[in-house]
Design a protein around this motif. Structure first.
Motif, PDB file in Angstrom:
ATOM      1  N   ASN A  35      14.170  60.268 -16.927  1.00  0.00           N
ATOM      2  CA  ASN A  35      13.926  61.265 -17.900  1.00  0.00           C
ATOM      3  C   ASN A  35      12.192  60.756 -18.797  1.00  0.00           C
ATOM      4  O   ASN A  35      12.304  59.401 -18.221  1.00  0.00           O
ATOM      5  CB  ASN A  35      14.219  60.758 -19.680  1.00  0.00           C
ATOM      6  CG  ASN A  35      16.181  62.016 -19.118  1.00  0.00           C
ATOM      7  OD1 ASN A  35      16.957  61.610 -18.466  1.00  0.00           O
ATOM      8  ND2 ASN A  35      15.526  63.375 -19.557  1.00  0.00           N
ATOM      9  N   VAL A  36      11.796  61.791 -18.694  1.00  0.00           N
ATOM     10  CA  VAL A  36      10.223  61.267 -19.910  1.00  0.00           C
ATOM     11  C   VAL A  36      10.214  60.930 -21.175  1.00  0.00           C
ATOM     12  O   VAL A  36      10.958  61.001 -21.955  1.00  0.00           O
ATOM     13  CB  VAL A  36       8.846  62.469 -19.579  1.00  0.00           C
ATOM     14  CG1 VAL A  36       8.091  61.743 -20.258  1.00  0.00           C
ATOM     15  CG2 VAL A  36       8.787  62.312 -17.733  1.00  0.00           C
ATOM     16  N   SER A  37      10.049  59.618 -21.006  1.00  0.00           N
ATOM     17  CA  SER A  37       9.723  58.654 -22.824  1.00  0.00           C
ATOM     18  C   SER A  37       8.720  58.149 -23.345  1.00  0.00           C
ATOM     19  O   SER A  37       8.826  58.316 -24.113  1.00  0.00           O
ATOM     20  CB  SER A  37      11.143  57.881 -22.581  1.00  0.00           C
ATOM     21  OG  SER A  37      10.708  57.121 -21.420  1.00  0.00           O
ATOM     22  N   LYS A  38       7.879  58.337 -22.556  1.00  0.00           N
ATOM     23  CA  LYS A  38       6.400  58.349 -22.658  1.00  0.00           C
ATOM     24  C   LYS A  38       5.321  59.236 -22.162  1.00  0.00           C
ATOM     25  O   LYS A  38       5.267  59.383 -21.023  1.00  0.00           O
ATOM     26  CB  LYS A  38       6.137  56.586 -22.562  1.00  0.00           C
ATOM     27  CG  LYS A  38       4.755  56.039 -22.318  1.00  0.00           C
ATOM     28  CD  LYS A  38       4.471  55.871 -24.109  1.00  0.00           C
ATOM     29  CE  LYS A  38       3.333  54.465 -24.116  1.00  0.00           C
ATOM     30  NZ  LYS A  38       3.303  53.696 -24.199  1.00  0.00           N
ATOM     31  N   LEU A  39       3.864  59.710 -23.144  1.00  0.00           N
ATOM     32  CA  LEU A  39       2.993  60.125 -23.009  1.00  0.00           C
ATOM     33  C   LEU A  39       1.941  59.901 -22.485  1.00  0.00           C
ATOM     34  O   LEU A  39       1.659  59.185 -24.022  1.00  0.00           O
ATOM     35  CB  LEU A  39       3.184  61.317 -23.762  1.00  0.00           C
ATOM     36  CG  LEU A  39       4.659  62.361 -24.180  1.00  0.00           C
ATOM     37  CD1 LEU A  39       4.510  63.506 -25.329  1.00  0.00           C
ATOM     38  CD2 LEU A  39       5.279  62.324 -22.203  1.00  0.00           C
ATOM     39  N   ALA A  80       9.753  60.685 -28.437  1.00  0.00           N
ATOM     40  CA  ALA A  80       8.866  60.379 -27.470  1.00  0.00           C
ATOM     41  C   ALA A  80       7.346  59.117 -27.692  1.00  0.00           C
ATOM     42  O   ALA A  80       7.347  59.711 -28.392  1.00  0.00           O
ATOM     43  CB  ALA A  80       8.312  61.029 -26.350  1.00  0.00           C
ATOM     44  N   PHE A  81       7.434  58.036 -27.431  1.00  0.00           N
ATOM     45  CA  PHE A  81       5.929  57.823 -27.500  1.00  0.00           C
ATOM     46  C   PHE A  81       4.463  57.866 -26.616  1.00  0.00           C
ATOM     47  O   PHE A  81       4.861  58.807 -25.584  1.00  0.00           O
ATOM     48  CB  PHE A  81       6.246  55.318 -27.231  1.00  0.00           C
ATOM     49  CG  PHE A  81       7.524  54.922 -28.140  1.00  0.00           C
ATOM     50  CD1 PHE A  81       8.273  55.156 -29.194  1.00  0.00           C
ATOM     51  CD2 PHE A  81       7.793  53.964 -26.853  1.00  0.00           C
ATOM     52  CE1 PHE A  81       8.575  54.900 -29.637  1.00  0.00           C
ATOM     53  CE2 PHE A  81       8.853  53.392 -27.906  1.00  0.00           C
ATOM     54  CZ  PHE A  81       9.359  53.981 -29.181  1.00  0.00           C
ATOM     55  N   LEU A 141       4.779  62.343 -35.442  1.00  0.00           N
ATOM     56  CA  LEU A 141       4.891  63.560 -35.786  1.00  0.00           C
ATOM     57  C   LEU A 141       6.168  64.611 -35.340  1.00  0.00           C
ATOM     58  O   LEU A 141       7.504  63.736 -34.635  1.00  0.00           O
ATOM     59  CB  LEU A 141       3.878  64.237 -34.599  1.00  0.00           C
ATOM     60  CG  LEU A 141       2.322  64.114 -34.905  1.00  0.00           C
ATOM     61  CD1 LEU A 141       1.480  64.481 -33.653  1.00  0.00           C
ATOM     62  CD2 LEU A 141       2.062  64.832 -36.329  1.00  0.00           C
ATOM     63  N   GLU A 142       6.747  65.524 -35.641  1.00  0.00           N
ATOM     64  CA  GLU A 142       7.955  66.059 -35.738  1.00  0.00           C
ATOM     65  C   GLU A 142       8.147  67.282 -36.404  1.00  0.00           C
ATOM     66  O   GLU A 142       7.430  68.110 -36.840  1.00  0.00           O
ATOM     67  CB  GLU A 142       8.843  65.108 -36.443  1.00  0.00           C
ATOM     68  CG  GLU A 142       9.534  64.554 -37.719  1.00  0.00           C
ATOM     69  CD  GLU A 142       9.643  66.065 -38.842  1.00  0.00           C
ATOM     70  OE1 GLU A 142      10.831  66.857 -37.519  1.00  0.00           O
ATOM     71  OE2 GLU A 142       9.725  66.662 -39.734  1.00  0.00           O
ATOM     72  N   ASN A 143       9.673  67.761 -35.359  1.00  0.00           N
ATOM     73  CA  ASN A 143       9.030  69.149 -35.546  1.00  0.00           C
ATOM     74  C   ASN A 143      10.553  69.743 -35.869  1.00  0.00           C
ATOM     75  O   ASN A 143      10.849  71.006 -35.650  1.00  0.00           O
ATOM     76  CB  ASN A 143       8.696  70.253 -34.174  1.00  0.00           C
ATOM     77  CG  ASN A 143       9.951  69.484 -32.736  1.00  0.00           C
ATOM     78  OD1 ASN A 143      10.791  69.139 -32.950  1.00  0.00           O
ATOM     79  ND2 ASN A 143       9.525  70.631 -31.590  1.00  0.00           N
ATOM     80  N   PHE A 148      12.919  66.900 -32.829  1.00  0.00           N
ATOM     81  CA  PHE A 148      12.004  66.160 -31.871  1.00  0.00           C
ATOM     82  C   PHE A 148      10.654  65.685 -32.558  1.00  0.00           C
ATOM     83  O   PHE A 148       9.886  66.255 -33.184  1.00  0.00           O
ATOM     84  CB  PHE A 148      11.463  66.474 -30.610  1.00  0.00           C
ATOM     85  CG  PHE A 148      10.590  65.267 -29.747  1.00  0.00           C
ATOM     86  CD1 PHE A 148      12.169  64.487 -28.724  1.00  0.00           C
ATOM     87  CD2 PHE A 148       9.412  65.582 -28.997  1.00  0.00           C
ATOM     88  CE1 PHE A 148      10.747  63.716 -28.250  1.00  0.00           C
ATOM     89  CE2 PHE A 148       9.762  65.000 -28.457  1.00  0.00           C
ATOM     90  CZ  PHE A 148      10.109  64.122 -27.478  1.00  0.00           C
ATOM     91  N   MET A 149      10.434  63.546 -32.890  1.00  0.00           N
ATOM     92  CA  MET A 149      10.111  62.903 -32.836  1.00  0.00           C
ATOM     93  C   MET A 149       8.577  62.424 -31.636  1.00  0.00           C
ATOM     94  O   MET A 149       8.941  62.190 -30.883  1.00  0.00           O
ATOM     95  CB  MET A 149      10.468  61.702 -34.061  1.00  0.00           C
ATOM     96  CG  MET A 149      10.983  62.753 -34.974  1.00  0.00           C
ATOM     97  SD  MET A 149      12.053  60.851 -35.773  1.00  0.00           S
ATOM     98  CE  MET A 149      13.292  60.930 -34.517  1.00  0.00           C
ATOM     99  N   ILE A 150       7.436  62.328 -31.756  1.00  0.00           N
ATOM    100  CA  ILE A 150       6.374  61.456 -31.295  1.00  0.00           C
ATOM    101  C   ILE A 150       5.843  60.418 -32.016  1.00  0.00           C
ATOM    102  O   ILE A 150       5.459  60.672 -32.773  1.00  0.00           O
ATOM    103  CB  ILE A 150       5.249  62.730 -30.649  1.00  0.00           C
ATOM    104  CG1 ILE A 150       4.512  63.277 -31.535  1.00  0.00           C
ATOM    105  CG2 ILE A 150       6.361  63.726 -29.344  1.00  0.00           C
ATOM    106  CD1 ILE A 150       3.737  64.131 -31.244  1.00  0.00           C
TER     107      ILE A 150
END
Length: 353
Positions: free
Chosen positions: A221-225, A291-292, A271-273, A276-278
């Motif tokens: 799973n992608v946890s980092k962008l 996600a970081f 940021l969140e919607n 989900f948060m980044i």
């Protein structure tokens, strides 16, 4: 038991799986031993869901469909063609499995048996219902497997080699405990995505599958962008919004609420919607519902960073950025030859024979 017979047994298991891979479970005709096993496996699916709140019907079906697609004669032959498997001297191989996603240890289980070895499985308490039942199915399909598949809840003893998966802490314990045996020891890894700002809405929608499937609990799973300086996340949040019903899952919502509270009390920028948060962070392992992200200056310096820290990374999702990259939306659909940690388990198993 010859290799073609072992392949045929797993092909039949794939046919059995296929009945359970859609939203509506339908009993098919001409499936070996269906009268004995169909209703029983339905019950095991229910037990797995009740035992582990992260194992939703959708995620269990997704895992089963993946194996139903992979266990074909064509795929198995393509996978095994490069190896010389015919003259294996059977050994007992212990597998210590993780339990973060349904049937996460199945590839190791398959690899040991398909190469002609005997398997001793120590399952995670989080995922203990499905595999023993499937092992019984294999023994009916191919009686030669009887006596070659064993499960234990006790200390793993009397084995020739081991494949063990765990956290960073347990991996250190495994390395010490199994230091006298041939071994593959796996620890925590995370997956990353490289964004350039040129992605289409469909690319970003596909990326959301890499982020949210299995609630982000898998190492794939992608946890980092990684995003370029000045990147705007509006299109990203718009593309992932179709996952918003995930917040209705109590375990996910509890994690979202807790992590959001921690960030707010710590006055971290994020940021969140609403589901989900980044958060900007140099770490790779992000909490559930988060996600970081990290900015990069140029592609070459990012490539150098990823190479330096490759021991922390399972998959890189990108478009034309690095070799062996994974397309958007495909991290949870590995092929049989996509080995965890890029360690060839078939090669390892043949070397111990």
């Amino acid at each position: 038991m010859q290799l073609p017979e072992r392949i045929n047994a797993f092909v039949k298991l794939g046919d059995f799986f296929r009945q359970f891979s859609n939203d509506v479970i339908l009993k098919a005709d001409n499936i070996a031993h269906n009268d004995l096993f169909f209703d029983g496996f339905k019950h095991q699916l229910k037990l797995a869901e009740e035992h582990n709140g992260w194992f939703t019907p959708e995620n269990i079906r997704f895992a089963i469909k993946g194996w139903a697609d992979l266990l074909s004669t064509e795929n198995l032959n393509k996978w095994l063609k490069p190896y010389q498997i015919n003259n294996v001297s059977p050994k007992k191989v212990a597998i210590i499995m993780a339990g973060n996603i349904p049937l996460v240890g199945f590839h190791d289980f398959l690899s040991v048996l398909i190469t002609g070895h005997e398997v001793l499985v120590k399952q995670s308490s989080s995922d203990k219902h499905l595999l023993p039942f499937l092992a019984k199915y294999l023994e009916y399909v191919a009686p030669q497997f009887k006596g070659k598949i064993n499960f234990t809840e006790a200390k793993v003893e009397d084995f020739d080699a081991v494949i063990a998966t765990g956290s960073n802490n347990t991996a250190r314990y495994f390395e010490y405990y199994f230091k006298g045996k041939p071994s593959i020891i796996r620890n925590n890894k995370n997956s990353v995505a490289i964004l350039t700002g040129n992605e289409t809405s469909e690319d970003l929608k596909n990326l959301s599958e890499d982020i949210f499937r299995y609630y982000g609990l898998g190492c794939r799973n992608v946890s980092k962008l990684f995003v370029p300086k000045g990147y705007k996340f509006d299109a990203f949040f718009e593309a992932i919004y179709h996952w918003h019903p995930i917040i209705d899952r109590v375990k996910y919502a509890n994690n979202y609420d807790y992590n959001k509270a921690v960030y707010l009390m710590s006055e971290f920028d994020m940021l969140e919607n609403g589901f989900f948060m980044i958060k900007e962070d140099e770490s790779y392992a992000s909490p559930i519902a988060t996600a970081f992200y990290e900015y990069y200056e140029d592609k070459e310096s990012l490539k150098e960073k990823l190479e330096t820290e490759k021991n922390k990374i399972q998959c890189i999702v990108s478009q034309g950025f690095v070799e062996n990259e994974i397309p958007f939306g495909q991290t949870q659909k590995p092929q049989l030859w996509d080995y965890a940690d890029s360690v060839d388990s078939i090669e390892f198993l043949l070397a111990i024979s």
